[in-house]
Design a protein around this motif. Sequence first.
Motif, PDB file in Angstrom:
ATOM      1  N   LEU A   1      -2.806  -6.904  -8.268  1.00  0.00           N
ATOM      2  CA  LEU A   1      -3.893  -6.854  -7.286  1.00  0.00           C
ATOM      3  C   LEU A   1      -5.374  -7.378  -7.792  1.00  0.00           C
ATOM      4  O   LEU A   1      -5.960  -8.151  -7.171  1.00  0.00           O
ATOM      5  CB  LEU A   1      -4.029  -5.651  -6.809  1.00  0.00           C
ATOM      6  CG  LEU A   1      -2.974  -5.223  -5.862  1.00  0.00           C
ATOM      7  CD1 LEU A   1      -3.143  -3.755  -5.550  1.00  0.00           C
ATOM      8  CD2 LEU A   1      -2.949  -6.070  -4.741  1.00  0.00           C
ATOM      9  N   THR A   2      -5.682  -7.074  -9.034  1.00  0.00           N
ATOM     10  CA  THR A   2      -7.087  -7.447  -9.500  1.00  0.00           C
ATOM     11  C   THR A   2      -6.842  -8.760 -10.089  1.00  0.00           C
ATOM     12  O   THR A   2      -8.251  -9.603  -9.994  1.00  0.00           O
ATOM     13  CB  THR A   2      -7.498  -6.529 -10.923  1.00  0.00           C
ATOM     14  OG1 THR A   2      -6.337  -6.696 -11.821  1.00  0.00           O
ATOM     15  CG2 THR A   2      -7.564  -5.338 -10.610  1.00  0.00           C
ATOM     16  N   SER A   3      -6.102  -9.625 -10.261  1.00  0.00           N
ATOM     17  CA  SER A   3      -5.847 -11.007 -10.609  1.00  0.00           C
ATOM     18  C   SER A   3      -5.690 -12.001  -9.365  1.00  0.00           C
ATOM     19  O   SER A   3      -5.690 -13.103  -9.575  1.00  0.00           O
ATOM     20  CB  SER A   3      -4.621 -11.264 -11.860  1.00  0.00           C
ATOM     21  OG  SER A   3      -3.546 -11.241 -10.974  1.00  0.00           O
ATOM     22  N   ALA A   4      -5.453 -11.343  -8.382  1.00  0.00           N
ATOM     23  CA  ALA A   4      -5.438 -11.975  -7.078  1.00  0.00           C
ATOM     24  C   ALA A   4      -6.564 -12.720  -6.431  1.00  0.00           C
ATOM     25  O   ALA A   4      -7.644 -11.961  -6.682  1.00  0.00           O
ATOM     26  CB  ALA A   4      -4.396 -11.636  -5.965  1.00  0.00           C
TER      27      ALA A   4
ATOM     28  N   ASP B   1       1.423   4.197  -2.762  1.00  0.00           N
ATOM     29  CA  ASP B   1       1.428   5.681  -2.751  1.00  0.00           C
ATOM     30  C   ASP B   1       2.506   6.506  -3.156  1.00  0.00           C
ATOM     31  O   ASP B   1       2.407   7.473  -3.740  1.00  0.00           O
ATOM     32  CB  ASP B   1       1.093   5.723  -1.062  1.00  0.00           C
ATOM     33  CG  ASP B   1      -0.233   5.345  -0.690  1.00  0.00           C
ATOM     34  OD1 ASP B   1      -1.240   5.207  -1.429  1.00  0.00           O
ATOM     35  OD2 ASP B   1      -0.583   5.285   0.615  1.00  0.00           O
ATOM     36  N   ALA B   2       3.615   5.867  -2.961  1.00  0.00           N
ATOM     37  CA  ALA B   2       4.994   6.489  -3.443  1.00  0.00           C
ATOM     38  C   ALA B   2       4.944   6.628  -4.958  1.00  0.00           C
ATOM     39  O   ALA B   2       5.446   7.552  -5.348  1.00  0.00           O
ATOM     40  CB  ALA B   2       6.117   5.531  -2.869  1.00  0.00           C
ATOM     41  N   PHE B   3       4.530   5.383  -5.671  1.00  0.00           N
ATOM     42  CA  PHE B   3       4.600   5.373  -7.261  1.00  0.00           C
ATOM     43  C   PHE B   3       3.652   6.626  -7.652  1.00  0.00           C
ATOM     44  O   PHE B   3       3.837   7.243  -8.474  1.00  0.00           O
ATOM     45  CB  PHE B   3       4.339   4.098  -7.598  1.00  0.00           C
ATOM     46  CG  PHE B   3       5.491   3.205  -7.550  1.00  0.00           C
ATOM     47  CD1 PHE B   3       6.655   3.410  -7.531  1.00  0.00           C
ATOM     48  CD2 PHE B   3       5.058   1.744  -6.906  1.00  0.00           C
ATOM     49  CE1 PHE B   3       7.777   2.421  -7.289  1.00  0.00           C
ATOM     50  CE2 PHE B   3       5.923   0.968  -6.727  1.00  0.00           C
ATOM     51  CZ  PHE B   3       7.115   1.240  -6.699  1.00  0.00           C
ATOM     52  N   ALA B   4       2.454   6.702  -6.672  1.00  0.00           N
ATOM     53  CA  ALA B   4       1.511   7.675  -7.406  1.00  0.00           C
ATOM     54  C   ALA B   4       2.039   9.109  -6.939  1.00  0.00           C
ATOM     55  O   ALA B   4       1.733   9.943  -7.844  1.00  0.00           O
ATOM     56  CB  ALA B   4       0.137   7.476  -6.602  1.00  0.00           C
ATOM     57  N   GLU B   5       2.689   9.200  -5.967  1.00  0.00           N
ATOM     58  CA  GLU B   5       3.438  10.479  -5.611  1.00  0.00           C
ATOM     59  C   GLU B   5       4.358  10.783  -6.560  1.00  0.00           C
ATOM     60  O   GLU B   5       4.733  12.078  -7.076  1.00  0.00           O
ATOM     61  CB  GLU B   5       3.963  10.718  -4.183  1.00  0.00           C
ATOM     62  CG  GLU B   5       3.025  10.472  -3.265  1.00  0.00           C
ATOM     63  CD  GLU B   5       3.454  10.241  -1.835  1.00  0.00           C
ATOM     64  OE1 GLU B   5       4.888  10.273  -1.585  1.00  0.00           O
ATOM     65  OE2 GLU B   5       2.776   9.989  -0.689  1.00  0.00           O
TER      66      GLU B   5
ATOM     67  N   ARG C   1       1.516  -2.440 -13.278  1.00  0.00           N
ATOM     68  CA  ARG C   1       1.889  -3.906 -12.987  1.00  0.00           C
ATOM     69  C   ARG C   1       1.195  -4.308 -11.564  1.00  0.00           C
ATOM     70  O   ARG C   1       0.414  -5.387 -11.440  1.00  0.00           O
ATOM     71  CB  ARG C   1       3.385  -4.077 -12.768  1.00  0.00           C
ATOM     72  CG  ARG C   1       3.834  -5.481 -12.583  1.00  0.00           C
ATOM     73  CD  ARG C   1       5.382  -5.547 -12.805  1.00  0.00           C
ATOM     74  NE  ARG C   1       5.903  -6.612 -12.100  1.00  0.00           N
ATOM     75  CZ  ARG C   1       7.038  -6.633 -11.770  1.00  0.00           C
ATOM     76  NH1 ARG C   1       8.006  -5.471 -12.043  1.00  0.00           N
ATOM     77  NH2 ARG C   1       7.597  -7.571 -11.087  1.00  0.00           N
ATOM     78  N   LEU C   2       1.323  -3.313 -10.626  1.00  0.00           N
ATOM     79  CA  LEU C   2       0.717  -3.716  -9.271  1.00  0.00           C
ATOM     80  C   LEU C   2      -0.812  -3.729  -9.338  1.00  0.00           C
ATOM     81  O   LEU C   2      -1.274  -4.760  -8.782  1.00  0.00           O
ATOM     82  CB  LEU C   2       1.289  -2.601  -8.244  1.00  0.00           C
ATOM     83  CG  LEU C   2       2.463  -2.797  -8.013  1.00  0.00           C
ATOM     84  CD1 LEU C   2       3.206  -1.606  -7.158  1.00  0.00           C
ATOM     85  CD2 LEU C   2       3.005  -3.984  -7.230  1.00  0.00           C
ATOM     86  N   LYS C   3      -1.446  -3.154 -10.397  1.00  0.00           N
ATOM     87  CA  LYS C   3      -2.817  -2.826 -10.177  1.00  0.00           C
ATOM     88  C   LYS C   3      -3.398  -4.062 -10.765  1.00  0.00           C
ATOM     89  O   LYS C   3      -4.480  -4.937 -10.427  1.00  0.00           O
ATOM     90  CB  LYS C   3      -3.482  -1.741 -11.052  1.00  0.00           C
ATOM     91  CG  LYS C   3      -3.313  -0.612 -10.032  1.00  0.00           C
ATOM     92  CD  LYS C   3      -3.923   0.669 -10.931  1.00  0.00           C
ATOM     93  CE  LYS C   3      -3.768   1.734 -10.046  1.00  0.00           C
ATOM     94  NZ  LYS C   3      -4.229   3.175 -10.780  1.00  0.00           N
ATOM     95  N   ARG C   4      -2.632  -4.672 -11.922  1.00  0.00           N
ATOM     96  CA  ARG C   4      -2.800  -6.022 -12.613  1.00  0.00           C
ATOM     97  C   ARG C   4      -2.759  -7.051 -11.622  1.00  0.00           C
ATOM     98  O   ARG C   4      -3.713  -8.007 -11.706  1.00  0.00           O
ATOM     99  CB  ARG C   4      -1.919  -6.294 -13.711  1.00  0.00           C
ATOM    100  CG  ARG C   4      -2.357  -5.538 -14.956  1.00  0.00           C
ATOM    101  CD  ARG C   4      -1.473  -5.679 -16.149  1.00  0.00           C
ATOM    102  NE  ARG C   4      -1.737  -4.646 -17.169  1.00  0.00           N
ATOM    103  CZ  ARG C   4      -0.781  -4.079 -17.778  1.00  0.00           C
ATOM    104  NH1 ARG C   4       0.703  -4.797 -17.616  1.00  0.00           N
ATOM    105  NH2 ARG C   4      -0.789  -3.302 -18.709  1.00  0.00           N
TER     106      ARG C   4
ATOM    107  N   SER D   1       0.973  -1.358   0.097  1.00  0.00           N
ATOM    108  CA  SER D   1      -0.057  -0.031  -0.110  1.00  0.00           C
ATOM    109  C   SER D   1       1.108   0.939  -0.045  1.00  0.00           C
ATOM    110  O   SER D   1       0.575   2.246  -1.022  1.00  0.00           O
ATOM    111  CB  SER D   1      -0.938  -0.022   1.163  1.00  0.00           C
ATOM    112  OG  SER D   1      -1.362   1.228   1.527  1.00  0.00           O
ATOM    113  N   ALA D   2       1.988   1.378   0.694  1.00  0.00           N
ATOM    114  CA  ALA D   2       2.772   2.403   0.951  1.00  0.00           C
ATOM    115  C   ALA D   2       3.499   2.657  -0.449  1.00  0.00           C
ATOM    116  O   ALA D   2       3.924   3.884  -0.879  1.00  0.00           O
ATOM    117  CB  ALA D   2       3.837   2.339   2.078  1.00  0.00           C
ATOM    118  N   ALA D   3       3.955   1.435  -1.039  1.00  0.00           N
ATOM    119  CA  ALA D   3       4.598   1.496  -2.256  1.00  0.00           C
ATOM    120  C   ALA D   3       3.826   2.064  -3.346  1.00  0.00           C
ATOM    121  O   ALA D   3       4.123   2.851  -4.253  1.00  0.00           O
ATOM    122  CB  ALA D   3       4.992  -0.087  -2.559  1.00  0.00           C
TER     123      ALA D   3
END
Length: 119
Positions: free
Chosen positions: A116-119, A90-94, A111-114, A86-88
Amino acid sequence: LRKKRFDFVKAAASGYLDRHPDDEKTALTLLAAIHGQGVEPPRAKDTDALETALALCDSFLSRGLAAPAPFRYAKGLCLLGLGGLSAAIDAFAECLEADPEYRPARAMLLRLKRTLTSA
């Protein structure tokens, strides 16, 4: 770094940074060497390196850099390696807030969103 001599680069960059603590390029080189070694899953030694890298990122980010995106991205990689998904994110979004065109952060977020959605 191209020859994968990460320990040599880490030692050289660390020593140079000790003498020139404001050198952003050297700090980014050190961060690249730490991340380039690959730290998944983190071992105790790797965790120490990531925590050191995270502190380095925070130190440079606290200085009000003109171009903070590379340090925000590196911070996200540190957090990701330490298990702070979650913090990562946020850091990428910042990072993208600081520089909307920063491709590594955009790619990592996708990549992270993909994942999370496939998990």
